[in-house]
Write an enzyme that holds these catalytic residues in place. Structure first.
Site, PDB file in Angstrom:
ATOM      1  N   CYS A   1     -14.033   8.081   5.314  1.00  0.00           N
ATOM      2  CA  CYS A   1     -12.732   7.580   4.834  1.00  0.00           C
ATOM      3  C   CYS A   1     -12.374   8.110   3.462  1.00  0.00           C
ATOM      4  CB  CYS A   1     -12.703   6.060   4.868  1.00  0.00           C
ATOM      5  SG  CYS A   1     -13.719   5.269   3.605  1.00  0.00           S
TER       6      CYS A   1
ATOM      7  N   ASP B   1     -19.925   6.546   4.920  1.00  0.00           N
ATOM      8  CA  ASP B   1     -19.086   6.220   3.762  1.00  0.00           C
ATOM      9  C   ASP B   1     -20.018   6.177   2.554  1.00  0.00           C
ATOM     10  OD1 ASP B   1     -16.896   5.519   2.227  1.00  0.00           O
ATOM     11  OD2 ASP B   1     -16.965   3.391   2.747  1.00  0.00           O
TER      12      ASP B   1
ATOM     13  N   GLN C   1      -7.929   1.133   7.238  1.00  0.00           N
ATOM     14  CA  GLN C   1      -8.652   2.400   7.419  1.00  0.00           C
ATOM     15  C   GLN C   1      -9.072   2.568   8.874  1.00  0.00           C
ATOM     16  OE1 GLN C   1      -9.503   4.866   4.891  1.00  0.00           O
ATOM     17  NE2 GLN C   1      -9.775   5.963   6.803  1.00  0.00           N
TER      18      GLN C   1
ATOM     19  N   HIS D   1     -12.170  -3.287   5.905  1.00  0.00           N
ATOM     20  CA  HIS D   1     -11.148  -2.285   5.535  1.00  0.00           C
ATOM     21  C   HIS D   1     -10.343  -1.962   6.810  1.00  0.00           C
ATOM     22  CE1 HIS D   1      -9.066   0.631   3.322  1.00  0.00           C
ATOM     23  NE2 HIS D   1     -10.019   1.477   3.006  1.00  0.00           N
TER      24      HIS D   1
ATOM     25  N   ARG E   1      -5.264  -5.111  -2.040  1.00  0.00           N
ATOM     26  CA  ARG E   1      -6.649  -4.608  -2.135  1.00  0.00           C
ATOM     27  C   ARG E   1      -7.372  -5.481  -3.148  1.00  0.00           C
ATOM     28  NH1 ARG E   1      -9.003   1.448  -2.614  1.00  0.00           N
ATOM     29  NH2 ARG E   1      -8.535   1.210  -0.409  1.00  0.00           N
TER      30      ARG E   1
ATOM     31  N   ARG F   1      -3.727   7.463   7.650  1.00  0.00           N
ATOM     32  CA  ARG F   1      -3.471   6.188   6.958  1.00  0.00           C
ATOM     33  C   ARG F   1      -1.964   5.923   6.943  1.00  0.00           C
ATOM     34  NH1 ARG F   1      -7.207   4.065   3.404  1.00  0.00           N
ATOM     35  NH2 ARG F   1      -5.755   2.311   3.395  1.00  0.00           N
TER      36      ARG F   1
HETATM   37  N1   CP Z   1     -10.238   5.403   2.001  1.00  0.00           N
HETATM   38  C1   CP Z   1      -9.603   4.727   1.017  1.00  0.00           C
HETATM   39  O1   CP Z   1      -9.335   3.525   1.122  1.00  0.00           O
HETATM   40  O2   CP Z   1      -9.277   5.504  -0.054  1.00  0.00           O
HETATM   41  P1   CP Z   1      -8.739   4.960  -1.462  1.00  0.00           P
HETATM   42  O3   CP Z   1      -9.842   4.134  -2.075  1.00  0.00           O
HETATM   43  O4   CP Z   1      -8.441   6.203  -2.270  1.00  0.00           O
HETATM   44  O5   CP Z   1      -7.518   4.146  -1.218  1.00  0.00           O
END
Ligand code: CP
Length: 309
Positions: A264, A224, A131, A128, A101, A292
């Site tokens: 998400c 989002d 997701q 992403h 990430r 997920r």
């Molecule tokens: N949706 C998502 O990626 O959540 P986090 O940022 O908690 O990993």
């Protein structure tokens, strides 16, 4: 040849279907597959904070028989002190895959270029894709066949979620509409890529600057946060700009009567979505969050099969 998953269109339509089918199978029989038995380790690196991604990769890698190696970038040499390429060369001798990430998509590309093990994007500023695999699995569970469904993403079209919605849903043969202010539209390259995929899959990809036009007769409505990680300094300006893009009961009423709502998470109730929608009967956010786990287990299994080939 080693395959990576850096953006949603790294999977062809047929490959995306394979991963989603595998995810559904793995969800039905959660502890059956153990491709990481050994245990083999998977490095999961975080430049940004996370709850769902951290937990689902940690749990998923463990359930696949492997050992999750969770690394906070601040406590490592990555991020200014050592390049992504050099980090990749070190990790590939010891782990089966690298999940990262980060901020810049270019960093992921550098990491992937420098290594022989699969690299997975666990969120960048641009995409992403993990997701989206979870979101597609969730839509499939609630709506059946994905091809032909209409999905509306409302809010920050230039965000990683807005751009991943375009690519992943076009790949699935869906009709994807992004409703965003003109100043926050997806980048033209991503829109063009989604439209090229949609021309092959029978779907469509459009960008509009009006929330009602985006959600009209949609099967699925998605939003989002308006303040993605790294954009915190712009919060006041963003709240003012996105004011007309809140998903509330009135906007949901413009979608199909049986439309579902997705997010998400984490959510800012009262900003991008009202509490009565996200906590109401049309919301499927908890299935989405759980998926997920299943989607990423399937993705890792699929990538590892090809890395070993
Ligand atoms: N949706 C998502 O990626 O959540 P986090 O940022 O908690 O990993």
């Amino acid at each position: 040849m080693t395959r990576h998953f850096l953006r949603d269109d790294d999977l062809s339509p047929a490959e995306q279907r394979e991963v989603l089918e595998l995810a559904a199978t793995m969800k039905r029989d959660r502890f059956a597959a153990r491709p990481l038995e050994g245990p083999k380790s998977v490095a999961v690196i975080f430049d940004k904070s996370s709850t769902r991604t951290r937990v689902s990769f940690h749990v998923g890698i463990s359930e696949l028989g492997g050992s999750p190696l969770i690394i906070a970038t601040a406590s490592s040499q990555l991020g200014g002190k050592e390049t992504a390429a050099d980090t990749a060369r070190v990790l590939e001798r010891q782990v089966a895959a690298i999940v990262w990430r980060t901020y810049a998509q270019a960093g992921l590309e550098e990491m992937a270029k420098g290594t022989t093990v699969p690299v997975v994007n666990a969120l960048s500023d641009d995409f992403h894709p993990c997701q989206l695999l979870a979101d597609l699995l969730t839509m499939q569970e609630h709506k059946g066949e994905l091809a032909g469904l209409t999905v509306a993403f409302v809010g920050d079209g230039r965000s990683n979620m807005g751009q991943s919605y375009l690519l992943a849903c076009a790949t699935a043969g869906m009709h994807v509409r992004v409703g965003a202010p003109a100043a926050h539209a997806p980048v033209p390259e991503v829109v063009a890529a989604a439209q090229a995929i949609a021309a092959e899959t029978g779907g469509s990809a459009t960008v509009v600057h009006d929330a009602s036009a985006a959600v009209s007769d949609a099967d699925i409505v998605v939003t989002d946060t308006w303040v993605s990680m790294g954009k915190e300094d712009e919060k006041a300006e963003r709240v003012a700009t996105f004011g007309e893009f809140t998903v509330d009961q009135a906007l949901m009423a413009e979608a199909k009567h049986d439309a579902v709502f997705m997010h998400c998470l984490p959510a800012d109730r009262g900003f991008e979505v009202t509490a009565d929608v996200i906590d109401g009967p049309q919301s499927i956010i908890w299935d989405e969050a759980e998926n997920r786990l299943h989607a990423q287990k399937a993705l890792l299994t699929w990538l590892l099969e090809r890395a070993d080939a």
